[in-house]
Write an enzyme that holds these catalytic residues in place. Structure first.
Site, short mmCIF file in Angstrom:
data_model
loop_
_atom_site.label_atom_id
_atom_site.label_comp_id
_atom_site.label_asym_id
_atom_site.label_seq_id
_atom_site.Cartn_x
_atom_site.Cartn_y
_atom_site.Cartn_z
N HIS A 156 -4.74 3.63 21.47
CA HIS A 156 -4.17 4.02 22.80
C HIS A 156 -4.83 2.77 23.36
O HIS A 156 -5.54 1.52 23.14
CB HIS A 156 -5.55 4.67 23.33
CG HIS A 156 -7.16 4.29 23.59
ND1 HIS A 156 -8.17 5.12 24.18
CD2 HIS A 156 -8.32 3.55 23.07
CE1 HIS A 156 -9.68 4.80 23.92
NE2 HIS A 156 -9.47 3.74 22.97
N HIS A 194 -9.83 4.43 16.83
CA HIS A 194 -10.58 5.16 17.03
C HIS A 194 -10.58 6.14 16.17
O HIS A 194 -9.13 6.52 15.79
CB HIS A 194 -10.77 5.73 17.99
CG HIS A 194 -11.40 4.50 19.55
ND1 HIS A 194 -12.58 4.12 18.99
CD2 HIS A 194 -10.61 4.12 20.27
CE1 HIS A 194 -12.41 2.92 20.43
NE2 HIS A 194 -11.56 3.20 20.99
NI NI Z 1 -11.54 2.45 22.56
#
Ligand code: NI
Length: 136
Positions: free
Chosen positions: A16, A43
């Site tokens: 992201h 992540h």
């Molecule tokens: Ni992040």
């Protein structure tokens, strides 16, 4: 009657970028820091989905964990895993994919498929130390 919370852990990886197109570069840098990297970053998200309700007197279950497992796989993991959230997931087209917003999107997707008599909670770990909770 006994109310019990049952939980299922899940996992997905996703990329992201946190930024607002209507903000200047310096404002985005000030607020989002490294998370504003224009080349995105990833992540390893850990997810805990919990359902609270009465134990069914026939089955002894609050919710069949096989059903919860496949629901999380079909509705969440298949949709988010190994995706660029900003680009590939329509919910984040105009919504910053923060852990907070991801948790709400996940909750909304699951809520549709879980009996209304039961409570739903989503806990999303963006890092081992940073996590958010949403219960609607
Ligand atoms: Ni992040």
């Amino acid at each position: 009657m006994s109310k019990v919370k049952v939980s299922r852990k899940a996992h997905f990886n996703a990329a992201h970028r946190l930024y607002r197109a209507d903000w200047s570069d310096s404002e985005n840098d000030r607020v989002f820091g490294k998370c504003n990297n224009p080349y995105f970053h990833g992540h390893n998200y850990d997810l805990v989905v919990s359902v609270t309700g009465e134990i069914d007197s026939e089955t002894g279950f609050v919710m069949d964990m096989k059903v919860l497992k496949s629901l999380i796989k079909n509705e969440i993991e298949d949709v988010l895993d190994h995706k660029n959230l900003n680009i590939e997931v329509p919910e984040f087209k105009d919504l910053n994919p923060t852990a907070e917003n991801i948790a709400v999107v996940i909750w909304n997707k699951l809520r549709l498929h879980i009996d209304a008599s039961k409570e739903l909670e989503v806990v999303l770990y963006e890092t081992p130390r940073n996590f958010v909770s949403y219960s609607g």
